[in-house]
Write an enzyme that holds these catalytic residues in place. Structure first.
Site, PDB file in Angstrom:
ATOM      1  CB  THR A  79     -27.014  19.706  46.860  1.00  0.00           C
ATOM      2  OG1 THR A  79     -27.153  21.129  46.736  1.00  0.00           O
ATOM      3  CG2 THR A  79     -25.850  19.244  46.000  1.00  0.00           C
ATOM      4  CB  CYS A  80     -28.568  15.166  49.317  1.00  0.00           C
ATOM      5  SG  CYS A  80     -27.467  16.048  50.444  1.00  0.00           S
ATOM      6  CB  SER A  81     -33.050  15.053  46.788  1.00  0.00           C
ATOM      7  OG  SER A  81     -33.257  14.442  48.033  1.00  0.00           O
TER       8      SER A  81
END
Length: 159
Positions: free
Chosen positions: A48-50
């Site tokens: 999700t972060c990337s």
């Protein structure tokens, strides 16, 4: 107790890459006298972060800065080398990619999470905040597993 809106950020040291080396930068250097959007992720290069969180701030950096924001800071409990590599990989040149390798800043905020079940150790919760001259004016902390209130679009709307 976790930091709240109206609280001053704690004094802490983060690390950024400068001239190919990790360089200490204090929270006062990053936030004093400035309007800053700070967002935190559980870990660089994680799904999700990337795929959503960091790219949202990259895509909306100009719109966010047009609202009077001096800088956008991304922090994670990763070292400066990892944060720099992740920023380069995701074209985040407009952002400050800051490592909180020992989680000192994250713990001082009271926004750490236990990622040991995933082999991650202590990490940061997912959140975003608007900081005016070192004071939190807007804080959006995600519920575990959620990605709604801290995304770039939500922060842009709050500005």
């Amino acid at each position: 107790m976790a930091i709240q809106e109206g609280d001053r950020l704690p004094d802490a040291t983060l690390h950024v890459m400068a001239d190919g080396r990790p360089t200490a930068v204090s929270t006062s250097e990053l936030f004093a006298g400035k309007k800053v959007v700070l967002f935190a992720v559980p870990g660089a290069f994680t799904p999700t972060c990337s795929e959503a969180h960091l790219p949202g701030f990259v895509a909306n950096a100009d719109k966010i800065k047009a609202k009077g924001v001096d800088s956008i800071v991304c922090v994670a409990v990763n070292d400066a080398f990892v944060m720099d590599a992740w920023g380069r990989d995701r074209n985040a040149e407009e952002l400050v990619m800051a490592g909180d390798g020992n989680s000192d800043f994250t713990q001082a905020l009271g926004l750490e999470m236990d990622g040991t079940g995933f082999g991650l150790g202590t990490r940061s919760q997912r959140y975003a905040m608007v900081v005016d001259d070192g004071v939190v004016s807007k804080l959006a902390v995600e519920a575990p597993g959620a990605f709604e209130v801290s995304k770039a679009e939500a922060i842009l709307e709050a500005l």
